[in-house]
Each structure stands twice: as structure tokens, then as C-alpha cells.
Design an enzyme around this catalytic site. Sequence first.
Site, PDB file in Angstrom:
ATOM      1  N   GLU A 106     -12.930  17.412  24.248  1.00  0.00           N
ATOM      2  CA  GLU A 106     -13.700  18.664  24.257  1.00  0.00           C
ATOM      3  C   GLU A 106     -13.011  19.605  25.226  1.00  0.00           C
ATOM      4  O   GLU A 106     -12.710  19.225  26.361  1.00  0.00           O
ATOM      5  CB  GLU A 106     -15.156  18.464  24.687  1.00  0.00           C
ATOM      6  CG  GLU A 106     -16.063  17.873  23.635  1.00  0.00           C
ATOM      7  CD  GLU A 106     -17.537  17.907  24.059  1.00  0.00           C
ATOM      8  OE1 GLU A 106     -17.960  18.905  24.698  1.00  0.00           O
ATOM      9  OE2 GLU A 106     -18.254  16.944  23.760  1.00  0.00           O
ATOM     10  N   ASN A 126     -23.446  16.179  23.411  1.00  0.00           N
ATOM     11  CA  ASN A 126     -24.699  15.859  24.105  1.00  0.00           C
ATOM     12  C   ASN A 126     -25.767  15.363  23.141  1.00  0.00           C
ATOM     13  O   ASN A 126     -26.577  14.488  23.481  1.00  0.00           O
ATOM     14  CB  ASN A 126     -25.225  17.093  24.847  1.00  0.00           C
ATOM     15  CG  ASN A 126     -24.324  17.499  26.000  1.00  0.00           C
ATOM     16  OD1 ASN A 126     -23.399  16.776  26.366  1.00  0.00           O
ATOM     17  ND2 ASN A 126     -24.581  18.656  26.570  1.00  0.00           N
ATOM     18  N   GLU A 141     -20.569  18.994  16.197  1.00  0.00           N
ATOM     19  CA  GLU A 141     -21.873  18.585  16.714  1.00  0.00           C
ATOM     20  C   GLU A 141     -22.923  19.507  16.106  1.00  0.00           C
ATOM     21  O   GLU A 141     -22.667  20.707  15.945  1.00  0.00           O
ATOM     22  CB  GLU A 141     -21.895  18.687  18.245  1.00  0.00           C
ATOM     23  CG  GLU A 141     -23.226  18.295  18.876  1.00  0.00           C
ATOM     24  CD  GLU A 141     -23.183  18.371  20.406  1.00  0.00           C
ATOM     25  OE1 GLU A 141     -24.153  17.914  21.039  1.00  0.00           O
ATOM     26  OE2 GLU A 141     -22.196  18.888  20.964  1.00  0.00           O
ATOM     27  N   TYR A 178     -14.208  22.666  30.258  1.00  0.00           N
ATOM     28  CA  TYR A 178     -14.444  24.036  29.792  1.00  0.00           C
ATOM     29  C   TYR A 178     -14.125  24.970  30.950  1.00  0.00           C
ATOM     30  O   TYR A 178     -14.778  24.941  31.992  1.00  0.00           O
ATOM     31  CB  TYR A 178     -15.888  24.208  29.328  1.00  0.00           C
ATOM     32  CG  TYR A 178     -16.216  23.405  28.096  1.00  0.00           C
ATOM     33  CD1 TYR A 178     -15.886  23.883  26.837  1.00  0.00           C
ATOM     34  CD2 TYR A 178     -16.835  22.166  28.193  1.00  0.00           C
ATOM     35  CE1 TYR A 178     -16.163  23.141  25.693  1.00  0.00           C
ATOM     36  CE2 TYR A 178     -17.118  21.415  27.063  1.00  0.00           C
ATOM     37  CZ  TYR A 178     -16.783  21.907  25.817  1.00  0.00           C
ATOM     38  OH  TYR A 178     -17.057  21.181  24.690  1.00  0.00           O
ATOM     39  N   ASN A 206     -20.994   9.803  25.485  1.00  0.00           N
ATOM     40  CA  ASN A 206     -20.539  11.189  25.644  1.00  0.00           C
ATOM     41  C   ASN A 206     -20.949  11.719  27.014  1.00  0.00           C
ATOM     42  O   ASN A 206     -22.138  11.732  27.348  1.00  0.00           O
ATOM     43  CB  ASN A 206     -21.156  12.081  24.559  1.00  0.00           C
ATOM     44  CG  ASN A 206     -20.779  13.550  24.754  1.00  0.00           C
ATOM     45  OD1 ASN A 206     -19.667  13.945  24.412  1.00  0.00           O
ATOM     46  ND2 ASN A 206     -21.675  14.346  25.320  1.00  0.00           N
ATOM     47  N   GLU A 207     -19.953  12.108  27.802  1.00  0.00           N
ATOM     48  CA  GLU A 207     -20.196  12.733  29.113  1.00  0.00           C
ATOM     49  C   GLU A 207     -21.214  11.956  29.954  1.00  0.00           C
ATOM     50  O   GLU A 207     -22.118  12.532  30.562  1.00  0.00           O
ATOM     51  CB  GLU A 207     -20.632  14.192  28.928  1.00  0.00           C
ATOM     52  CG  GLU A 207     -19.559  15.046  28.291  1.00  0.00           C
ATOM     53  CD  GLU A 207     -19.915  16.522  28.185  1.00  0.00           C
ATOM     54  OE1 GLU A 207     -21.035  16.904  28.580  1.00  0.00           O
ATOM     55  OE2 GLU A 207     -19.073  17.302  27.708  1.00  0.00           O
TER      56      GLU A 207
END
Length: 537
Positions: A294, A73, A28, A246, A173-174
Site C-alpha cells: 500500500e 482495514n 478494498e 502514505y 493488515n496493518e
Amino acid sequence: MTKTAKVTVHPDYKVGKVEKRLFGAFLEPIGNWVYGGIYNPKHPSADEMGFRQDILEAVKEFGMPAIRLPGGNWVSGWEWKNSIGPLENRKVQLDLAWFQIEPNIIGLDEYLEWTKRANTEPMFTINLGTEDLKSAAHLVEYCRHEGGTYWSELRKKYGHSEPYPIKIWYLGNEMDGHWQIGSWEKNPVGFGILTHEVSKVIKWIDNKAETVLSGVSDYSKHFPEWLMKALEQCYESVDYVSVHYYHTAPEGDIANYLNVSSVIEENMRTIIAICDYIQAKIGIPKKMYISFDEYGVMFGKQGELTYGRRGWKDASKVFMQFRPRENVFIRHEPDNFRRIRRVSYQMLEALGVASILLAFIRNADRIKIACMTGGLGDAIAFDGEHVWKNAAYYPYYQMNKLAAEGVSIIPVVNGPTFNTQQYALNDFNQCHSFEGVQAIEAAAVYHEEKEEVDVFIINRSIEDDIEVTLDVRGFEDYKLVEHVEMYTDDLTKGNSFEHPEVIVPVVNTKTKMEDGKVIALTRKLSWNVIRLSKSGS
């Protein structure tokens, strides 16, 4: 005093095939990952497109199987049509995810050309935050259709005659996270329907495509309800659920840091249960798989905490925490390299990401794709001038080479244990306590055709060396090939370009095998690979 543990590995304890995509990475344009990292036309090694050959060669040496790109993001605010064609016609835009200015010098075609030169499979993320179904359809047509249409002919006009080899499409994404641009946090059913429609269109354009639901990144407010509601709308049309995690442990808390795999596997049991429940509810034989695309592990400082386990801050306040105090957007510039070299705690980072990968191997029947977030920036380390190998490179590399395409075998471990304490660093990073965690963590992979077995072991004990008895009597006539170990007696040490071999794997020549049992001393906080084969070589 040295403690003892027993690990049993038997060919009957098969889990599933270890896919090579399990050892992928993520890219990214944050900071200098792209501008100044993979792209710097002023770098001495730069090719005709400005790509740094030193990084490309490192990626090829590693044998990176796949990379998910271009975000992250960032992708939720990116307009891909602004990034194609002649540079002078491309639009410079704001990146509201990381408060940067995106020049679109590296655009869609450049990202895909880079993966070609790196000999890695591109797995592409589609913007479903600020873009829509039509934009997604045009993107897939541009990338995958042979020709004869506006978008496919435009790709040819811009110098790319053949369709790009994209097989995996990430649909957003997310999107469960309130921090995401165009978040669908408050409407999981709506996002599930959108995902279903986009997935249909992609597969109508390319009937060999696979698609991924943006599933789980927020574990603190609406997990697992959000996933359940979204997945029910698109289960029939998607192939994977995307999972991000994470792990942030209190600063200096090594036990919680290295317990990351316990947390991941606990979450995975919930996610897989939801997938199987939706499958049963819909009543179709199709099994849903996981893309853990991720992940990372780190230390964090104590922050603010809203009262209650599921307390939550207003989204606008959280947004302002990430907003620079001065009203400045940082422009992506290859010459302004801001990446900081990390030397301390490299060994812990290596063990942390290795622990996550061991969890993936142990769950290889359901986790089919994984992308280490720091796979390019940490394991294959670089700054504005140089490339080297951090400690994390080595277990990552060894599992990529030895585990991929084999069959996971679940190991049975009995030995010393440790406990962790509950913590809550903030509303997002929290974890309950764990009791009786095995200090020895292991995963094993069997290559039946090659008659090879590879056992990966982490000694997570902070204080004790542990003598491991590895019982492999189920593999008749197998012999010890080698025991490779990696450790350091000083966690403040680490590799750098100037000192690249401070922490590297070495062969332990004292490890022996007798009567189908390997006796190996594993040092505290160490990484170990024990290899066996019928030929003994």
C-alpha cells in the site's frame, strides 16, 4: 536559464531483477471501489455477474500483473464464510473500518472470479484481526485444496471446480496500528507467533504458497521495535514483510511532495537492516524480501499536534475522529456513486507515484511486490458511468511494460539539488528536513536478452528545465530509440472522460545521441522515458 545534470548508466551497476508484481494494485471495498465501481449490474457494460466490462477492459489493457485484495482495514472485520454460497443466505454485516454496511454481494468467490476475468493474479489478505488460525486454515483449504474435504467440496458445490490460483497470502493488515480492528499493536511477539502458526498451516495445505507478515504501517510510535519483535517469531516461516506508507506533505509544498522517494528509501534501509539482523541472529541463509503493498502521496492540511516528536493521542480519541457525527452507517450501493473526479494536480500525482516506483526499481533486489493503492481508482480512473486515463496512468503503464522482468541498474546522478523543510501536520504525518536532494531522479532497467535499456527520469525542479547528459557508453553500439516526455505548464489542468488527452506522453524529437551520450532537455516537473537498443528500434 537552463541548468545541466549528468546521469551515468552502466551495465556493471546491476541491482537485481525487477519482478512484474512490482507494478500491482490494491482493491478494498471503500466507497465505490467495488459497489458502483467494478460491480454495477445496472451499468450498460455489465456482464452476467454484474461486473463492469469497461473497467475490466481497462485493467486488461493496462496488463495489471497482480492485485492485493479484498483489503485493507476492512478485511480485519470481515468474516469470509458470510460471503460464500447463495446470495439469499449471505449475512449483511457492519464494516467498522469505514462505517459502512457490507452486503456481501461481492464475496470471496466473486473477488477471485473478477481477477480471473481481469487476467490478473490475486494476492489474498487473511483477516487476523477478528478471525483466527482455524478460520485461516479453512479459507486456504476452500481456495486451494483439490477436493475430497468439506471446504474444498463446498467450493465445488458453489460452482468453482478448480482451486483458485492464489500464491501469495497476506497474514493480516496493518496489525501494528492501533486503528486496526483487533490490533496487535500492544503485543508484537504474540502476533509474530500467530503469524508463524498461520504460515505453517498454509504451507502444510499448499506447499507452494508464499506468506507475508503484516509488518510496518505505523512509523510514529513504535517503529522499528514492533517489527523487530514480531519478525523474530516468524522469520523462518514467512517470505515477505508487508510495508505500507502514505506520504502526506503540507498543502502546496511541492518539494516535500516530490521528495517521497527519499523518505521511502530511508525507511527501507531501516526495515532491510532489521530483516538482515534477524536473519543473522537466527543463523539461517534465507533472505527476507519486501512487499510494499500500500502506498500513495498526497497533500494534507495542518492538524492537531501533541507536544514532542513521538507524542501520541489516546486510541479512543483517534477512533472518534473517524466516526461520523450522526450514528449512520453508509450502505454499499452501486447506484449511489460518491467518487469525486479530480482534475487539479494530476501531474503532481503522476510524478509522485512515479517517484515511488523509481525507488522500488532502484531497490529491486529486496522489494519484490508492490501494490499502488490508487492503481485502479486513480491511474485507471472511473466514475459511476465512465472510464478514462488520469495523468498517473502513463508512467505507471510505461514502467509496467518496459521495466518488468528486466534487471535494475543503479544510475549515478549529478546535478542541481533542492532542500526540504521539516514539517509536522499531526502526530502521524511528520518528516524531518532533507538537504541536497537531486532534482533529477532516475532509475534504469536492462533487458540483456532483448538488448534494450530503458531509463526513467523525473525532473523534480519546480522552476528549472534541466538538460540531462545521459552517459551510456558502457552499452557499446546502443542507439537512441526515442525520448518520450510528459508535462504540463498548468498544474490545475488534468484529464477527464470529456477531456482525456489534456496530459499525455509525447515524443521529443529534439533529443539526440552522440558518442555514447544522450542529450535530452527535461522540462520542469516532467516525466521522461529514454529508450535505447542495439538495433535502434
